[in-house]
Each structure stands twice: as C-alpha cells, then as structure tokens.
Motif scaffolding. Structure first.
Motif: not given
Length: 293
Positions: A261-286
C-alpha cells in the motif's frame, strides 16, 4: 498472470466503479468507429438481430442506440451479453434509467435483452441467426480468442457482419507501468524477471496484420483492419493518477499487485510526475477489425 486468467468476478468489482464514473470522452472513439464500420458494411436498417459481446456497462449499445436507433427496424432483436454478472447488471441499470427518463423514442432500450454469457459459448444463438455482432475490447482478453471468434462466425448469417476492437497502445497504462517500475524495479525484492504488465495484451492483437489473421482464421472474409488513434487530454493530473492507481480494473491490478500500500502511494506520486512530463496527454491506439461471413 495472463490476461486470459482474469475472472468474471474481477470485472464484477469494476462494474460498480464504472457505474459511478461512466466511461466518456476519448475512450468512446474506438467504440464509435466500430459501430460506424458495422453500419457502413451492412446498414442497421436491414438488421434482424444485433448482438453486443462483452457489453460492459452498456457503452457500445448506448452509442448504437444514440446514433442509429431510429434506423433500426422495430422487429430487430437487440441483445447485450457479458460474462460478468456485474457488467450485465450495469447495462440493465442503464436501460432502466433511459426508459424512466423518457429517452427511448425509437423503443430500442425497451426491447433490449441482457444475458450473462461467455463469448466462447453462444449456444443460445442458433447458427446463421444474427445479422450484426460487435465486440468492443473483449476478444483479445478471452482464454481462447479464436474459439470466441468461431462462435461469432457460427451465429452470424451468411453475408452479415462482425466487428471488434482491441488495444494497440494504451499509454495511460504504460505510464502506470513506468511509475511502478520507478518505485520498485522488476527483479528487486521479488521473483519476477518479466517486464511488469508485459502480458496485458497479446502481441498479435496489437497489430492490424495480426487481427486480420485472427478474423480470417475464424472464417471471416473481406476482412478490413485499421488503427483508430486518439489523444486523452487529462484535466486534473492528481485525480487521474488517483483513479489509475486505485482502480479495480483488472489491468491496473495486474500492474500493481506485487506492491505494498505504501509503495502504491509512491506510484501515484510518480505517475503525476510522468504524466506532467508527457504534457498531461495520453495516446490511445485501438485496432478495428471488420469482416463478413
């Protein structure tokens, strides 16, 4: 864990989550393209039975009724199925709410039938009895995808149409894997040597050539495949990260299952950083596949 190992009960949990937070926006683009492709191949005006495989919370059937309900003959049978009882219940709840709200001018919701049913066993439908079959993001997750495709082919009437979608790129999930790897790299303090999330989508279902081959192997002809691309612009990166890291979606749980659970909390923090570095945009391709019997 392989994606085909996911149980119906895993999706039951996700169904209640989807009911509270309906899937909207960019995620609907592949589904809408699938329905348009069915219409362009064989008009819904000629439909005898329209069968939605893996209906989930009623996303595809909602788009079908919203966009083509007035074109569907009043005698056409409309059926939505899923192997998750929770997802079928969510679709029934959507049906009830649409009827109560008076949003059923073409009387499509009122005649919608819903069943708990395995896509690999459509024995409830006689051979050559269905004119249109659709499966949004479902076949690549089956324990035996080709068995499911063959069942759809068996149930379909000669000359009629089948369409399905799968994922080629799911960047919001890729970012989750990156964040989890930053918190605990694979191979550290566990026995795994496989990249985290490597088994989520089978490789041949991520490719137009692979999907075309699957449909043709099941007996479909005049098969057309294409990529459907879109960008998911995230408005609130903190809420988005929270959703991704706490979701009951089996894919997310597969990525995070070995973390505390503690590690998953850190994952949320890292996800925010990576998402911001990605310009707050996620690419989807189906990948969309369409074929005839």
């Amino acid at each position: 864990m392989q994606i085909g190992d996911i149980k119906s009960s895993d999706w039951d949990c996700t169904a209640s989550e989807y009911s509270k937070v309906p899937l909207e926006g960019p995620l609907l683009i592949p589904c809408k393209r699938m329905i348009d492709a069915l219409q362009n191949t064989l008009s819904f005006a000629s439909a005898t039975t329209i069968l939605d495989i893996g209906c989930g919370p009623g996303t595809a059937i909602s788009l079908l009724i919203d966009n083509y309900g007035n074109n569907i003959p009043p005698e056409t049978r409309l059926v939505a199925t899923d192997y998750s009882a929770g997802m079928v219940a969510a679709t029934r709840a959507k049906k009830d709410s649409k009827i109560i709200a008076g949003g059923d001018a073409a009387y499509c919701w009122g005649r919608l039938e819903t069943f708990v049913m395995d896509a690999q066993d459509l024995s409830e439908f006689p051979a050559n009895s269905v004119s249109h079959i659709m499966g949004s993001l479902v076949y690549f997750m089956l324990p035996d995808p080709r068995k499911g495709l063959r069942e759809a082919h068996r149930a379909l009437q000669s000359g009629c149409v089948f369409a399905c979608t799968s994922w080629a790129k799911v960047e919001w999930m890729e970012l989750l894997v990156q964040a989890a790897d930053k918190v605990r790299p694979v191979g550290k303090d566990n026995n795994s040597t496989q990249p985290r999330g490597s088994n989520i989508i089978p490789a041949h279902w991520k490719d137009v050539v692979g999907v075309k081959g699957e449909l043709e192997a099941a007996g479909f002809h005049d098969v057309h495949t294409e990529y459907v691309e879109f960008d998911w612009a995230v408005e609130d990166h903190n809420k988005f990260a929270e959703m991704m890291c706490t979701s009951s979606n089996p894919g997310s749980k597969m990525v995070l299952s070995d973390l505390t659970a503690e590690e998953q909390g850190h994952v949320r923090e890292e996800y925010v950083k990576i998402l911001q570095e990605n310009g707050n945009v996620c690419k989807g391709v189906a990948v969309l596949g369409v074929g005839r019997k």
